[in-house]
Motif scaffolding. Structure first.
Motif, PDB file in Angstrom:
ATOM      1  N   TYR A 285       0.873  -0.944   0.019  1.00 47.60           N
ATOM      2  CA  TYR A 285       0.006   0.052  -0.066  1.00 47.60           C
ATOM      3  C   TYR A 285       1.104   1.437   0.091  1.00 47.60           C
ATOM      4  O   TYR A 285       1.767   1.357   1.137  1.00 47.60           O
ATOM      5  CB  TYR A 285      -0.853   0.206   1.292  1.00 47.60           C
ATOM      6  N   ASP A 286       0.843   1.997  -1.111  1.00 46.79           N
ATOM      7  CA  ASP A 286       1.471   3.485  -0.992  1.00 46.79           C
ATOM      8  C   ASP A 286       0.623   4.530  -0.466  1.00 46.79           C
ATOM      9  O   ASP A 286       1.087   5.643  -0.271  1.00 46.79           O
ATOM     10  CB  ASP A 286       1.703   3.584  -2.579  1.00 46.79           C
ATOM     11  N   GLY A 287      -0.780   4.103  -0.163  1.00 44.69           N
ATOM     12  CA  GLY A 287      -1.609   5.267   0.364  1.00 44.69           C
ATOM     13  C   GLY A 287      -2.962   5.085   0.448  1.00 44.69           C
ATOM     14  O   GLY A 287      -3.092   3.564   0.308  1.00 44.69           O
ATOM     15  N   THR A 288      -3.853   5.856   0.765  1.00 51.52           N
ATOM     16  CA  THR A 288      -5.021   5.763   0.861  1.00 51.52           C
ATOM     17  C   THR A 288      -5.998   6.797   0.149  1.00 51.52           C
ATOM     18  O   THR A 288      -5.682   8.018   0.179  1.00 51.52           O
ATOM     19  CB  THR A 288      -5.502   6.015   2.347  1.00 51.52           C
ATOM     20  N   ALA A 289      -6.920   6.334  -0.476  1.00 47.68           N
ATOM     21  CA  ALA A 289      -7.823   6.867  -1.267  1.00 47.68           C
ATOM     22  C   ALA A 289      -9.140   7.286  -0.543  1.00 47.68           C
ATOM     23  O   ALA A 289      -9.732   6.493   0.202  1.00 47.68           O
ATOM     24  CB  ALA A 289      -8.056   6.328  -2.596  1.00 47.68           C
ATOM     25  N   ILE A 290      -9.674   8.609  -0.574  1.00 43.60           N
ATOM     26  CA  ILE A 290     -11.069   8.937   0.063  1.00 43.60           C
ATOM     27  C   ILE A 290     -11.927   9.647  -0.966  1.00 43.60           C
ATOM     28  O   ILE A 290     -11.613  10.158  -1.629  1.00 43.60           O
ATOM     29  CB  ILE A 290     -10.580   9.796   1.222  1.00 43.60           C
ATOM     30  N   HIS A 291     -13.191   9.570  -0.434  1.00 44.22           N
ATOM     31  CA  HIS A 291     -14.290  10.476  -1.284  1.00 44.22           C
ATOM     32  C   HIS A 291     -14.926  11.186  -0.130  1.00 44.22           C
ATOM     33  O   HIS A 291     -14.852  11.259   0.923  1.00 44.22           O
ATOM     34  CB  HIS A 291     -15.278   9.183  -1.764  1.00 44.22           C
ATOM     35  N   TRP A 292     -15.858  12.230  -0.717  1.00 45.88           N
ATOM     36  CA  TRP A 292     -16.429  13.151   0.267  1.00 45.88           C
ATOM     37  C   TRP A 292     -18.059  12.807   0.427  1.00 45.88           C
ATOM     38  O   TRP A 292     -18.620  13.850   1.040  1.00 45.88           O
ATOM     39  CB  TRP A 292     -16.176  14.523  -0.261  1.00 45.88           C
ATOM     40  N   TYR A 293     -18.606  11.703  -0.151  1.00 44.14           N
ATOM     41  CA  TYR A 293     -19.906  11.572  -0.174  1.00 44.14           C
ATOM     42  C   TYR A 293     -20.569  11.474   1.074  1.00 44.14           C
ATOM     43  O   TYR A 293     -22.102  11.460   1.237  1.00 44.14           O
ATOM     44  CB  TYR A 293     -20.313  10.564  -1.438  1.00 44.14           C
ATOM     45  N   GLU A 294     -19.734  11.270   2.088  1.00 48.67           N
ATOM     46  CA  GLU A 294     -20.638  11.018   3.689  1.00 48.67           C
ATOM     47  C   GLU A 294     -21.249  12.141   4.099  1.00 48.67           C
ATOM     48  O   GLU A 294     -22.251  12.067   4.758  1.00 48.67           O
ATOM     49  CB  GLU A 294     -19.500  10.615   4.567  1.00 48.67           C
ATOM     50  N   SER A 295     -20.818  13.408   3.573  1.00 51.44           N
ATOM     51  CA  SER A 295     -21.659  14.571   4.335  1.00 51.44           C
ATOM     52  C   SER A 295     -21.343  15.648   3.127  1.00 51.44           C
ATOM     53  O   SER A 295     -20.330  15.834   2.506  1.00 51.44           O
ATOM     54  CB  SER A 295     -21.253  14.897   5.448  1.00 51.44           C
ATOM     55  N   GLN A 309      -1.604   9.720  10.818  1.00 53.52           N
ATOM     56  CA  GLN A 309      -0.970   9.299  11.850  1.00 53.52           C
ATOM     57  C   GLN A 309      -0.592   7.823  11.736  1.00 53.52           C
ATOM     58  O   GLN A 309       0.290   7.346  12.276  1.00 53.52           O
ATOM     59  CB  GLN A 309      -1.497   9.565  13.309  1.00 53.52           C
ATOM     60  N   LYS A 310      -1.618   7.125  11.039  1.00 53.17           N
ATOM     61  CA  LYS A 310      -1.337   5.652  11.046  1.00 53.17           C
ATOM     62  C   LYS A 310      -0.296   5.279   9.819  1.00 53.17           C
ATOM     63  O   LYS A 310       0.259   4.382  10.284  1.00 53.17           O
ATOM     64  CB  LYS A 310      -2.740   5.234  10.501  1.00 53.17           C
ATOM     65  N   ALA A 311      -0.169   6.027   9.004  1.00 58.81           N
ATOM     66  CA  ALA A 311       0.685   6.058   7.862  1.00 58.81           C
ATOM     67  C   ALA A 311       1.243   7.272   7.395  1.00 58.81           C
ATOM     68  O   ALA A 311       0.790   7.752   6.464  1.00 58.81           O
ATOM     69  CB  ALA A 311       0.085   5.254   6.996  1.00 58.81           C
ATOM     70  N   PRO A 312       2.122   8.054   8.329  1.00 59.58           N
ATOM     71  CA  PRO A 312       2.598   9.273   8.084  1.00 59.58           C
ATOM     72  C   PRO A 312       3.418   9.607   6.724  1.00 59.58           C
ATOM     73  O   PRO A 312       3.492  10.647   6.232  1.00 59.58           O
ATOM     74  CB  PRO A 312       3.519   9.711   9.340  1.00 59.58           C
ATOM     75  N   ASP A 313       3.889   8.299   6.264  1.00 64.27           N
ATOM     76  CA  ASP A 313       4.935   8.500   5.197  1.00 64.27           C
ATOM     77  C   ASP A 313       4.172   8.008   3.686  1.00 64.27           C
ATOM     78  O   ASP A 313       4.738   8.001   2.788  1.00 64.27           O
ATOM     79  CB  ASP A 313       6.091   7.816   5.310  1.00 64.27           C
ATOM     80  N   ILE A 371     -10.010  23.009   1.046  1.00 63.34           N
ATOM     81  CA  ILE A 371      -9.188  23.792   2.224  1.00 63.34           C
ATOM     82  C   ILE A 371      -8.812  23.266   3.222  1.00 63.34           C
ATOM     83  O   ILE A 371      -7.945  22.942   3.923  1.00 63.34           O
ATOM     84  CB  ILE A 371      -9.609  25.141   2.247  1.00 63.34           C
ATOM     85  N   GLY A 372     -10.202  22.440   3.742  1.00 65.93           N
ATOM     86  CA  GLY A 372     -10.209  21.482   4.829  1.00 65.93           C
ATOM     87  C   GLY A 372      -9.310  20.124   4.739  1.00 65.93           C
ATOM     88  O   GLY A 372      -8.516  19.650   5.742  1.00 65.93           O
ATOM     89  N   CYS A 373      -9.389  19.697   3.911  1.00 67.28           N
ATOM     90  CA  CYS A 373      -8.490  18.517   3.409  1.00 67.28           C
ATOM     91  C   CYS A 373      -7.016  18.977   3.528  1.00 67.28           C
ATOM     92  O   CYS A 373      -6.260  18.215   3.974  1.00 67.28           O
ATOM     93  CB  CYS A 373      -8.754  17.986   1.962  1.00 67.28           C
ATOM     94  N   LEU A 374      -6.512  20.150   2.834  1.00 69.31           N
ATOM     95  CA  LEU A 374      -5.259  20.518   2.733  1.00 69.31           C
ATOM     96  C   LEU A 374      -4.598  20.627   4.391  1.00 69.31           C
ATOM     97  O   LEU A 374      -3.603  20.492   4.411  1.00 69.31           O
ATOM     98  CB  LEU A 374      -4.786  21.721   1.815  1.00 69.31           C
ATOM     99  N   ASN A 375      -5.528  21.182   5.008  1.00 73.82           N
ATOM    100  CA  ASN A 375      -5.213  21.528   6.607  1.00 73.82           C
ATOM    101  C   ASN A 375      -5.215  20.382   7.285  1.00 73.82           C
ATOM    102  O   ASN A 375      -4.972  20.273   8.547  1.00 73.82           O
ATOM    103  CB  ASN A 375      -6.329  22.785   7.016  1.00 73.82           C
ATOM    104  N   ASN A 376      -5.616  19.146   6.714  1.00 73.21           N
ATOM    105  CA  ASN A 376      -5.549  17.809   7.519  1.00 73.21           C
ATOM    106  C   ASN A 376      -5.050  16.661   6.778  1.00 73.21           C
ATOM    107  O   ASN A 376      -5.372  15.718   6.692  1.00 73.21           O
ATOM    108  CB  ASN A 376      -7.115  17.518   7.825  1.00 73.21           C
ATOM    109  N   TRP A 377      -3.789  16.977   6.463  1.00 78.00           N
ATOM    110  CA  TRP A 377      -2.731  16.104   5.662  1.00 78.00           C
ATOM    111  C   TRP A 377      -2.901  15.510   4.237  1.00 78.00           C
ATOM    112  O   TRP A 377      -2.405  14.765   3.736  1.00 78.00           O
ATOM    113  CB  TRP A 377      -2.767  15.071   6.641  1.00 78.00           C
ATOM    114  N   VAL A 378      -4.156  15.877   3.672  1.00 74.39           N
ATOM    115  CA  VAL A 378      -4.592  15.461   2.456  1.00 74.39           C
ATOM    116  C   VAL A 378      -3.505  15.934   1.360  1.00 74.39           C
ATOM    117  O   VAL A 378      -3.231  17.085   1.456  1.00 74.39           O
ATOM    118  CB  VAL A 378      -5.881  15.544   2.013  1.00 74.39           C
ATOM    119  N   ASP A 379      -2.851  15.277   0.470  1.00 70.09           N
ATOM    120  CA  ASP A 379      -1.888  15.565  -0.340  1.00 70.09           C
ATOM    121  C   ASP A 379      -2.571  15.669  -1.851  1.00 70.09           C
ATOM    122  O   ASP A 379      -1.661  16.438  -2.670  1.00 70.09           O
ATOM    123  CB  ASP A 379      -0.733  14.915  -0.155  1.00 70.09           C
TER     124      ASP A 379
END
Length: 498
Positions: A285-295, A309-313, A371-379
């Motif tokens: 696993y090189d990383g995690t993918a997410i969507h925004w449809y929960e809210s 924090q679980k996979a900081p690199d 903006i919220g994603c960038l301020n919470n580690w989304v790259d």
């Protein structure tokens, strides 16, 4: 002597103390607003006697966070089909708007493997039951999808990373033998891994290099509506750890990025706990993918922080978001700034969770979430369809959505919605390799993020969701400029290299 020391101190610093005037911070400001600005260049405020009383936004260059992977959208059959229906003039207009330096300059993009809901019909690259996949062919992509990607490659000066996502394996590999729902049969885990390898080869033959994959689009399913295939965290990790990762490595594709999960943020903690449980489980696993449809509006900051924090690199990328369950509004910019839209979640959410899906302004949702994603580690942040028509399609399931660019293919017309300009505020000015920086601000009503680009410039994105214009002082080190942001507006402020 004491007075002398104080005088020397005042001369050495250019701050607000001792009545010294701070040095001017040179900036370029671009604004998109409900009042009609579209990446419009605006000037900083003229200094006056009231300026020292303004709220402060201070960039903290010593606080460095994640490295940006990119921003962009998805190549879908629907978008590519529509482009082929337009005149060459309008096709070129759209493609340059997305991929040229003068346009949004997209740097991270997605496409689908096999068909998805935004395909014209259901298809697989391997329709025949055969574990060796001898009939594998991407001929379904040759008329529309592949030409669109190749044209984007030609236009893009810096190039862009492209990753692919499957919605489902062909039905013959699944326990329910259907396009929708069901699970991949364990006996076909090696075959499905081979499918990924063959896809890399087939696209490479067309001159398209893949950056990587998400393992499965929406492994929880989608309400049994369109193409899907279900995985638990344990099942996906088994497939990646013991089949997909080793197969790509053995075939010389070990450099391809593998992103796990690929669904809404509310389920993120459960997935990363399994994906990154051990060195063995996380190896491929090189990383995690997410969507925004929960809210409609919640960013799920705690979940994003937990995943980092679980996979900081490892990567943490938003791979899909759009204004869903909505027929596009045609050539009415004002609508995109009004709280008139709802979302698909309104239909399926439990009664006690309806509050997560209120009416919202589409422009606000894009700006707030990125903006919220960038301020919470989304790259990285990737939009869904780049182009749709006035109905919000075409697609075989009639799952209507909005794209940043809407076209009337029958009359050869193009509409760049405010969503296009909002995406460009990030993709055009925050480039791959940028470092997200810390921000200290005294006006909590403004949403702000900042990043230092590889060329040394700093991009600051400010969103004013309110219906009143605001002013603030922007500080970097000991330099200052004063900024006016319109009501309901997003700005990108560029601080050039020294």
């Amino acid at each position: 002597m004491k007075i002398l020391k104080t005088s020397i101190y005042c001369l050495l610093i250019s701050a607000m103390s001792c009545n010294t005037q701070p040095e001017q911070l040179n900036v370029e400001i671009f604004e998109t607003s409900a009042s009609g600005n579209q990446l419009t260049s605006i000037k900083p405020m003229v200094n006056d006697k009231e300026i020292d009383t303004l709220p402060i936004v201070r960039i903290l260059p010593d606080q460095k966070y994640q490295t940006i992977t990119g921003f962009g959208g998805a190549f879908t059959e629907s978008s590519a089909y529509l482009l082929n229906k337009l005149s060459k003039t309008n096709r070129d207009l759209i493609m340059k708007a997305y991929f040229s330096e003068e346009g949004a300059n997209y740097s991270l993009c997605r496409t689908h493997m096999n068909s998805c809901d935004f395909s014209l019909d259901q298809y697989s690259y391997t329709p025949t039951e055969d574990k060796e996949l001898k009939d594998f062919s991407v001929k379904e992509d040759m008329d529309d999808l592949i030409p669109m990607i190749k044209e984007a490659q030609t236009i893009s000066k810096d190039g862009f990373k492209l990753f692919a996502s499957p919605w489902t394996a062909p039905p013959w590999m699944k326990d329910n033998k259907e396009w929708v729902g069901g699970k991949l049969l364990p006996e076909y885990y090696p075959t499905w891994a081979l499918f990924f390898s063959k896809y890399i080869e087939a696209y490479k033959d067309q001159g398209i290099e893949l950056w990587g994959f998400t393992v499965e689009n929406e492994p929880h399913g989608n309400g049994n509506n369109w193409e899907s295939m279900h995985f638990t965290p344990e099942e996906m990790t088994d497939f990646v750890q013991n089949h997909l990762g080793p197969k790509l490595e053995a075939d010389g594709y070990g450099d391809k990025i593998i992103l796990g999960y690929d669904q809404n943020r509310a389920g993120l903690k459960e997935w990363v706990d399994v994906m990154y449980a051990t060195e063995e489980s996380s190896k491929y696993y090189d990383g995690t993918a997410i969507h925004w449809y929960e809210s409609t509006y919640k960013i799920f900051a705690e979940d994003l922080q937990y995943a980092h924090q679980k996979a900081p690199d490892k990567y943490l990328i938003e791979t899909e978001g759009c204004i869903d369950a909505q027929v596009p509004v045609w050539k009415d910019d004002a609508w995109y700034w009004k709280k008139e839209a709802t979302d698909w979640g309104w239909d399926w959410a439990k009664e006690e969770e309806k509050y997560l899906h209120p009416k919202y302004a589409p422009a606000n949702r894009y700006a707030r979430d990125i903006i919220g994603c960038l301020n919470n580690w989304v790259d990285g942040w990737v939009d869904w369809n780049m182009v749709l028509n006035k109905q919000g399609g075409p697609n075989w399931f009639e799952n209507w959505c909005i794209a940043p660019v809407i076209v009337d293919e029958d009359n050869d017309e193009v509409y760049f919605t405010p969503l296009y300009y909002i995406m460009a505020h990030f993709s055009k000015y925050i480039r791959p390799g940028a470092k997200v920086l810390g921000i200290d601000q005294s006006d909590a009503d403004l949403m702000i993020t900042a990043a230092k680009n590889p060329d040394g410039s700093t991009a600051v994105v400010v969103f004013n969701e309110g219906k009143t214009a605001k002013q603030f002082n922007l500080w970097l080190n000991e330099k200052r400029t004063s900024v006016n942001i319109s009501a309901q507006a997003i700005q990108t402020i560029i601080i050039p290299t020294k």
